[in-house]
Design an enzyme around this catalytic site. Structure first.
Site, PDB file in Angstrom:
ATOM      1  N   ARG A   8     106.885 -16.926  17.125  1.00 34.14           N
ATOM      2  CA  ARG A   8     106.473 -15.521  17.009  1.00 34.14           C
ATOM      3  C   ARG A   8     105.296 -15.437  16.031  1.00 34.14           C
ATOM      4  NH1 ARG A   8     109.569 -10.377  14.264  1.00 34.14           N
ATOM      5  NH2 ARG A   8     108.118  -8.814  15.069  1.00 34.14           N
ATOM      6  N   HIS A   9     104.383 -14.527  16.293  1.00 33.68           N
ATOM      7  CA  HIS A   9     103.228 -14.335  15.403  1.00 33.68           C
ATOM      8  C   HIS A   9     103.670 -13.924  14.000  1.00 33.68           C
ATOM      9  CE1 HIS A   9     103.684  -9.962  15.457  1.00 33.68           C
ATOM     10  NE2 HIS A   9     103.889 -10.073  16.765  1.00 33.68           N
ATOM     11  N   GLY A  10     102.752 -14.070  13.035  1.00 35.76           N
ATOM     12  CA  GLY A  10     103.010 -13.652  11.661  1.00 35.76           C
ATOM     13  C   GLY A  10     103.046 -12.133  11.522  1.00 35.76           C
ATOM     14  N   GLN A  11     103.501 -11.681  10.371  1.00 36.26           N
ATOM     15  CA  GLN A  11     103.605 -10.243  10.103  1.00 36.26           C
ATOM     16  C   GLN A  11     102.241  -9.571  10.270  1.00 36.26           C
ATOM     17  OE1 GLN A  11     103.598  -8.493   6.076  1.00 36.26           O
ATOM     18  NE2 GLN A  11     105.714  -7.897   6.523  1.00 36.26           N
ATOM     19  N   LEU A  13      99.968  -5.607  10.309  1.00 32.44           N
ATOM     20  CA  LEU A  13      99.907  -4.278   9.715  1.00 32.44           C
ATOM     21  C   LEU A  13     100.876  -3.327  10.409  1.00 32.44           C
ATOM     22  CD1 LEU A  13      98.603  -2.235   7.791  1.00 32.44           C
ATOM     23  CD2 LEU A  13      96.830  -1.868   9.528  1.00 32.44           C
ATOM     24  N   ASN A  15     103.642  -4.129  11.923  1.00 36.44           N
ATOM     25  CA  ASN A  15     105.007  -4.478  11.512  1.00 36.44           C
ATOM     26  C   ASN A  15     105.355  -3.760  10.214  1.00 36.44           C
ATOM     27  OD1 ASN A  15     104.578  -7.935  12.540  1.00 36.44           O
ATOM     28  ND2 ASN A  15     105.567  -6.305  13.688  1.00 36.44           N
ATOM     29  N   GLY A  22     103.220  -3.893  21.241  1.00 35.68           N
ATOM     30  CA  GLY A  22     103.050  -4.165  22.657  1.00 35.68           C
ATOM     31  C   GLY A  22     101.699  -4.780  22.945  1.00 35.68           C
ATOM     32  N   ARG A  60      96.691 -11.106  17.164  1.00 35.72           N
ATOM     33  CA  ARG A  60      97.682 -11.517  16.168  1.00 35.72           C
ATOM     34  C   ARG A  60      98.283 -12.877  16.505  1.00 35.72           C
ATOM     35  NH1 ARG A  60      99.704  -7.128  19.144  1.00 35.72           N
ATOM     36  NH2 ARG A  60     101.817  -7.306  20.006  1.00 35.72           N
ATOM     37  N   GLU A  82     102.980  -9.500  24.909  1.00 34.15           N
ATOM     38  CA  GLU A  82     104.167  -8.711  24.583  1.00 34.15           C
ATOM     39  C   GLU A  82     104.480  -7.728  25.704  1.00 34.15           C
ATOM     40  OE1 GLU A  82     106.983  -8.344  23.389  1.00 34.15           O
ATOM     41  OE2 GLU A  82     106.681  -7.973  21.246  1.00 34.15           O
TER      42      GLU A  82
END
Length: 190
Positions: A8-11, A13, A15, A22, A60, A82
């Site tokens: 999964r991508h990093g954190q 904005l 999030n 999406g 991202r 997504e």
């Protein structure tokens, strides 16, 4: 038997702001960058060398891929995108309906759950069937990560005590030439 590491991508904005992403996008935060580097260090120490690397077309994910495997070429693929939430993209997570979402987002121009799940998994299997795909890295999204096991009648929660897949979580799959089999859920930040 081939191996797939799905990350999964990093954190981002969004999030932090608790907004649905999406198909829309937001940049990685400083923590997201750190998560990508930490997960990359975990992969370098624990995973074999990747013969192929794929990323969702979302920025991202591409940014996270470049942190996970710096300088390694990768292919951007749409199948790893997504879930499309239609008009709900960018709105606060407080407007979420209870899961499962099913076809809720279709009425707002988004994808149904089965449509999304099928797009994702069939695309991943097609990639894994390419020649010389023995150890593969794919970078994708939170909902995508949880949908792959569901496609096969499983749930990632059967393999971990994590209540939710954190940013830069890693799912390790075996691929038997036809199907993906979840083997391990890894939180490299733990």
């Amino acid at each position: 038997m081939s191996t797939l590491y799905m990350v999964r991508h990093g954190q981002t904005l969004f999030n932090v702001l608790r907004r649905k992403q999406g198909w829309c996008d937001s940049p990685l935060t400083e923590l997201g960058i750190e998560q990508g580097r930490t997960a990359g260090a975990w992969l370098a120490a624990n995973a074999p060398a990747f013969d192929h690397v794929y990323s969702s077309t979302s920025e991202r994910c591409c940014d996270t891929t470049e942190l996970l495997v710096p300088g390694v070429p990768y292919e951007r693929v749409k199948c790893l995108k997504e879930w499309n939430f239609g008009k709900f993209e960018g709105v606060t997570e407080d407007l979420n309906i209870p899961v499962p979402y099913g076809d809720f987002y279709v009425q707002f121009g988004g994808e149904g759950e089965v449509e999304f799940r099928t797009r994702l998994v069939e695309g991943m299997v097609e990639l894994m069937k390419r020649p010389d795909h023995e150890c593969v890295l794919m970078v994708s999204h939170g909902a995508a990560m949880s949908q792959v096991p569901r496609y096969y009648g499983d749930d990632y929660k059967n393999h971990t005590d994590l209540p939710r897949l954190p940013n830069c979580a890693i799912l390790r799959y075996d691929f038997d030439g036809e199907a993906l089999h979840l083997q391990e859920v890894i939180d490299p930040m733990a």
